[in-house]
Enzyme design. Sequence first.
Site, PDB file in Angstrom:
ATOM      1  N   ARG A 166       4.798  -0.288  -2.660  1.00 14.09           N
ATOM      2  CA  ARG A 166       3.969   0.263  -1.588  1.00 14.09           C
ATOM      3  C   ARG A 166       3.497   1.647  -2.000  1.00 14.09           C
ATOM      4  O   ARG A 166       4.252   2.405  -2.612  1.00 14.09           O
ATOM      5  CB  ARG A 166       4.808   0.384  -0.299  1.00 14.09           C
ATOM      6  CG  ARG A 166       4.801  -0.871   0.516  1.00 14.09           C
ATOM      7  CD  ARG A 166       5.783  -0.820   1.668  1.00 14.09           C
ATOM      8  NE  ARG A 166       5.690   0.378   2.497  1.00 14.09           N
ATOM      9  CZ  ARG A 166       6.342   0.526   3.649  1.00 14.09           C
ATOM     10  NH1 ARG A 166       7.106  -0.458   4.110  1.00 14.09           N
ATOM     11  NH2 ARG A 166       6.242   1.629   4.344  1.00 14.09           N
ATOM     12  N   LYS A 221      15.046  -2.622   8.612  1.00 15.02           N
ATOM     13  CA  LYS A 221      14.542  -3.033   9.935  1.00 15.02           C
ATOM     14  C   LYS A 221      13.583  -4.214   9.821  1.00 15.02           C
ATOM     15  O   LYS A 221      13.664  -5.165  10.567  1.00 15.02           O
ATOM     16  CB  LYS A 221      13.765  -1.884  10.628  1.00 15.02           C
ATOM     17  CG  LYS A 221      14.546  -0.623  10.863  1.00 15.02           C
ATOM     18  CD  LYS A 221      13.730   0.368  11.684  1.00 15.02           C
ATOM     19  CE  LYS A 221      12.427   0.826  11.038  1.00 15.02           C
ATOM     20  NZ  LYS A 221      12.578   1.602   9.799  1.00 15.02           N
ATOM     21  N   ARG A 265       8.818  11.069   4.169  1.00 15.83           N
ATOM     22  CA  ARG A 265       8.992  10.171   5.314  1.00 15.83           C
ATOM     23  C   ARG A 265      10.367  10.372   5.953  1.00 15.83           C
ATOM     24  O   ARG A 265      10.514  10.284   7.174  1.00 15.83           O
ATOM     25  CB  ARG A 265       8.800   8.715   4.869  1.00 15.83           C
ATOM     26  CG  ARG A 265       7.330   8.406   4.600  1.00 15.83           C
ATOM     27  CD  ARG A 265       7.131   7.153   3.794  1.00 15.83           C
ATOM     28  NE  ARG A 265       7.594   5.957   4.458  1.00 15.83           N
ATOM     29  CZ  ARG A 265       7.963   4.840   3.827  1.00 15.83           C
ATOM     30  NH1 ARG A 265       7.908   4.780   2.506  1.00 15.83           N
ATOM     31  NH2 ARG A 265       8.371   3.807   4.503  1.00 15.83           N
ATOM     32  N   ARG A 284      11.924  -0.998  -3.852  1.00 16.24           N
ATOM     33  CA  ARG A 284      11.272  -1.986  -2.991  1.00 16.24           C
ATOM     34  C   ARG A 284       9.931  -2.423  -3.570  1.00 16.24           C
ATOM     35  O   ARG A 284       9.126  -1.608  -3.987  1.00 16.24           O
ATOM     36  CB  ARG A 284      11.062  -1.395  -1.591  1.00 16.24           C
ATOM     37  CG  ARG A 284      10.280  -2.308  -0.667  1.00 16.24           C
ATOM     38  CD  ARG A 284      10.521  -1.996   0.780  1.00 16.24           C
ATOM     39  NE  ARG A 284      10.054  -0.681   1.181  1.00 16.24           N
ATOM     40  CZ  ARG A 284      10.283  -0.164   2.383  1.00 16.24           C
ATOM     41  NH1 ARG A 284      11.001  -0.826   3.266  1.00 16.24           N
ATOM     42  NH2 ARG A 284       9.826   1.026   2.683  1.00 16.24           N
ATOM     43  N   ARG A 292       8.288   5.927  17.416  1.00 17.75           N
ATOM     44  CA  ARG A 292       8.714   6.901  16.408  1.00 17.75           C
ATOM     45  C   ARG A 292       8.697   8.318  16.939  1.00 17.75           C
ATOM     46  O   ARG A 292       9.111   9.238  16.223  1.00 17.75           O
ATOM     47  CB  ARG A 292       7.782   6.828  15.208  1.00 17.75           C
ATOM     48  CG  ARG A 292       8.259   5.930  14.075  1.00 17.75           C
ATOM     49  CD  ARG A 292       7.161   5.875  13.064  1.00 17.75           C
ATOM     50  NE  ARG A 292       7.579   5.694  11.714  1.00 17.75           N
ATOM     51  CZ  ARG A 292       7.503   4.530  11.056  1.00 17.75           C
ATOM     52  NH1 ARG A 292       7.100   3.449  11.663  1.00 17.75           N
ATOM     53  NH2 ARG A 292       7.835   4.473   9.786  1.00 17.75           N
TER      54      ARG A 292
HETATM   55  P1  AMP Z   1       6.709   1.593   8.122  1.00 16.37           P
HETATM   56  O1  AMP Z   1       6.317   0.354   7.389  1.00 16.37           O
HETATM   57  O2  AMP Z   1       7.232   1.319   9.523  1.00 16.37           O
HETATM   58  O3  AMP Z   1       7.626   2.496   7.330  1.00 16.37           O
HETATM   59  O4  AMP Z   1       5.337   2.420   8.364  1.00 16.37           O
HETATM   60  C1  AMP Z   1       4.551   2.865   7.274  1.00 16.37           C
HETATM   61  C2  AMP Z   1       3.702   4.050   7.720  1.00 16.37           C
HETATM   62  O5  AMP Z   1       2.824   3.640   8.775  1.00 16.37           O
HETATM   63  C3  AMP Z   1       4.471   5.229   8.279  1.00 16.37           C
HETATM   64  O6  AMP Z   1       4.971   6.084   7.264  1.00 16.37           O
HETATM   65  C4  AMP Z   1       3.392   5.897   9.134  1.00 16.37           C
HETATM   66  O7  AMP Z   1       2.450   6.597   8.329  1.00 16.37           O
HETATM   67  C5  AMP Z   1       2.661   4.703   9.737  1.00 16.37           C
HETATM   68  N1  AMP Z   1       3.299   4.251  11.006  1.00 16.37           N
HETATM   69  C6  AMP Z   1       3.892   3.050  11.257  1.00 16.37           C
HETATM   70  N2  AMP Z   1       4.340   2.991  12.516  1.00 16.37           N
HETATM   71  C7  AMP Z   1       4.017   4.166  13.097  1.00 16.37           C
HETATM   72  C8  AMP Z   1       4.242   4.723  14.393  1.00 16.37           C
HETATM   73  N3  AMP Z   1       4.897   4.048  15.344  1.00 16.37           N
HETATM   74  N4  AMP Z   1       3.771   5.995  14.612  1.00 16.37           N
HETATM   75  C9  AMP Z   1       3.116   6.673  13.680  1.00 16.37           C
HETATM   76  N5  AMP Z   1       2.894   6.228  12.435  1.00 16.37           N
HETATM   77  C10 AMP Z   1       3.342   4.981  12.135  1.00 16.37           C
END
Ligand code: AMP
Length: 241
Positions: A167, A15, A178, A127, A90
Amino acid sequence: MALNLVMLGPPGAGKGTQAERFASEHGIPKVSTGDILREAVHDTTPLGEKVKAVMERGELVGDDLMIGIVRERLTRPDALGGFVLDGFPRTAAQATALDEITASRGPVICIEIQVPDEELVRRVRGRRVCDDCGANADAFEHLPGALPPLCQNTDRCRSVGPKWVARSDDSELVVRERLKVYWRDTRPMIEYYSARPTFRAIDGKQPPEQVREALVAAVASALGKPASQLRSLAKNVGLQA
Ligand code: AMP
């Protein structure tokens, strides 16, 4: 009509990469909630301190906090002509809030990038991100050699340290957590979107260039416009804003 795009899909589906490219090609901002939170953690801001442990466990940050962040970001002038949202919504509560935030801003196109779980675990374990600018790289793609020692994204990246890091939430254990959270909290929310005429699903197992083409075609078809008109659509709205 603005070019409002929401990228949906599990962690590691691509994404972020696709959102980045679509946004820069169409002259609209990419809004990634994960990037906003990671930057806050990196800069040890009060927001960063609040969310760090939750992110490291692979859990979701609270809805009220996330909705506030996105509401503020999407009402800035640069997002009025359109945006690409990556990582939000989410949960059902976030999806409802997004409907309310965008109610008077034209259709919201929702694209789900579909990739099987085992492929996601493989990708996420490989990654690497640039500690400086956040660019993504795939360590496996560069085997048996190593990743180029420096990120090539910006002048600063080209000139400082070896900066590729994993990360902290990309370990296999956290990735599985996740994915569990994704199937429990986020996938049901996608059902909420899938009945809409502006929803499309695309195959994320393809090479990135083909995913990019599928994404542009899906957005164009959801809007009922030729792909060649998408760019001017975003631009025109930007000028009116
Ligand atoms: P991502 O890079 O989108 O995978 O986000 C990394 C982490 O940030 C996720 O595993 C959550 O802990 C937090 N996070 C990002 N976006 C959201 C969201 N919309 N709602 C809740 N937690 C989020």
